[in-house]
Scaffold this active site. Structure first.
Site, PDB file in Angstrom:
ATOM      1  N   CYS A 136     -83.288-132.625  41.378  1.00 35.85           N
ATOM      2  CA  CYS A 136     -84.235-132.127  40.601  1.00 35.85           C
ATOM      3  C   CYS A 136     -84.622-130.400  41.426  1.00 35.85           C
ATOM      4  CB  CYS A 136     -85.702-132.586  40.317  1.00 35.85           C
ATOM      5  SG  CYS A 136     -86.670-131.373  39.386  1.00 35.85           S
ATOM      6  N   LYS A 166     -84.955-139.341  29.928  1.00 39.21           N
ATOM      7  CA  LYS A 166     -85.744-138.384  30.894  1.00 39.21           C
ATOM      8  C   LYS A 166     -86.028-138.959  32.444  1.00 39.21           C
ATOM      9  CE  LYS A 166     -87.603-134.494  32.581  1.00 39.21           C
ATOM     10  NZ  LYS A 166     -86.843-133.256  33.014  1.00 39.21           N
TER      11      LYS A 166
HETATM   12  O1  RRO Z   1     -87.486-131.458  34.944  1.00 34.65           O
HETATM   13  C1  RRO Z   1     -86.908-130.508  35.435  1.00 34.65           C
HETATM   14  O2  RRO Z   1     -87.555-129.491  35.724  1.00 34.65           O
HETATM   15  C2  RRO Z   1     -85.649-130.585  35.725  1.00 34.65           C
HETATM   16  C3  RRO Z   1     -84.922-131.951  36.332  1.00 34.65           C
HETATM   17 BR1  RRO Z   1     -85.846-133.482  36.755  1.00 34.65          BR
HETATM   18  C4  RRO Z   1     -83.476-132.018  36.774  1.00 34.65           C
HETATM   19  O3  RRO Z   1     -83.006-132.928  37.313  1.00 34.65           O
HETATM   20  N1  RRO Z   1     -82.895-130.923  36.546  1.00 34.65           N
HETATM   21  C5  RRO Z   1     -83.320-129.792  36.170  1.00 34.65           C
HETATM   22  O4  RRO Z   1     -82.664-128.778  35.663  1.00 34.65           O
HETATM   23  N2  RRO Z   1     -84.831-129.767  35.535  1.00 34.65           N
END
Ligand code: RRO
Length: 311
Positions: free
Chosen positions: A130, A44
């Site tokens: 993100c 993650k």
């Molecule tokens: O954690 C998120 O909200 C998230 C991330 Br870091 C990402 O790179 N892509 C996404 O769809 N959600």
């Protein structure tokens, strides 16, 4: 059948892996990925300190995919670095991807310095896309900021690294971003992150379905496959040959993997459908891919990788 895929000097038994964010926040989930048929896995996206992320509901499956506004919940960078170091010590012939997504450039530089001075032998993924941190535009949509952070990183960073990109929709943007990326010794680019920001609504309740950001979030799953394939193909044909492409978006079965490979992907990631089925999915998708290859008379992925025909 030879399913070998490569990023930089690393070889993987097959091209399948999880998409960062899915099934990879907790140690138990990462353990399950390790035991699965996936060729490797990515952790993650981490921030320097652990984060709870956005309020729930923040991930919802919808008929053609998913919408999420997770807000970077993660156990903090040290946890994922330690996990990766343990993995490589226990499995000297294997490596994983370590994803980072700082809230600002300094966060990323701080984490990359720690990686650089650690014993980590795997591949780092810098997430520039993100869509879910309120008040923070995606770096990948700011071309100057992307070039600046990569210039700062390569002043000191010596280890294998790739970037996770947002989807682009315009030829001028494919051209401009590829020209920037070609200036740096990247090992790969990963196309695509979720398509941000979409809005899924429930007609009966006349309401949005996720709580953060008034229901706006990143879209994944079948909705995004054509956009993902376009980005894989656009970057495969524009990047210098030493920069590989990882495909991510809309993969539900072996046919979807085959299409990503045909567009030029070395590795292919599964997100929404992995969340739905769990790590068992890799067995099914691998055998579907092998059936397609057999029908077509291919013994190795390299027989058709990138060889999409124009008409
Ligand atoms: O954690 C998120 O909200 C998230 C991330 Br870091 C990402 O790179 N892509 C996404 O769809 N959600």
């Amino acid at each position: 059948m030879n399913l070998t895929s490569r990023i930089s000097n690393f070889e993987f038994e097959n091209p399948l892996m999880n998409a960062s964010g899915v099934w990879c926040k907790e140690a138990e989930q990462l353990d399950e990925l390790k035991r699965s048929q996936a060729g490797t896995f990515v952790t993650k996206s981490a921030t320097p300190q652990q984060r709870e992320g956005n309020p729930s509901p923040r991930y919802v499956e919808v008929p053609l995919g998913s919408i999420n506004s997770m807000g970077l919940p993660n156990k903090g960078f040290d946890f994922y670095l330690d996990y990766s170091l343990r993995y490589q010590n226990e499995n000297p012939e294997k490596i994983n991807f370590l994803s980072i997504a700082g809230m600002c450039a300094d966060d990323n530089l701080e984490m990359l310095k720690k990686i650089d001075s650690s014993d980590f032998k795997g591949i780092t993924e810098l997430n520039l896309s993100c869509p879910n941190v309120p008040g923070k535009p995606q770096v990948g949509y700011d071309f100057e900021a992307t070039e600046k952070i990569l210039s700062q990183v390569y002043e000191f960073f010596q280890k294998p690294m790739g970037v996770k990109l947002p989807p682009y929709f315009d030829f001028a943007h494919f051209d401009q971003m590829a020209a920037i990326l070609n200036k740096f010794p990247l090992q790969y680019v990963n196309c695509i992150n979720s398509v941000g920001n979409g809005l899924y609504i429930d007609t009966d309740s006349e309401s949005v379905v996720i709580k953060p950001k008034d229901g706006f979030g990143g879209i994944g799953g079948a909705y995004v496959k054509p956009t993902a394939l376009a980005n894989v193909r656009a970057f495969y044909t524009r990047l210098d040959s030493q920069i590989a492409v990882i495909g991510c978006g809309g993969v539900e079965n072996g046919r979807d993997v085959f299409e990503h490979l045909l567009c030029g992907a070395q590795m292919v990631q599964i997100g929404t459908q992995l969340a739905k089925e769990g790590p068992q999915i890799f067995d099914r998708v691998l055998s579907e891919l092998q059936t397609i290859m057999k029908e077509k008379g291919y013994n190795s992925i390299d027989d058709f990788r990138g060889k999409l025909k124009s008409i």
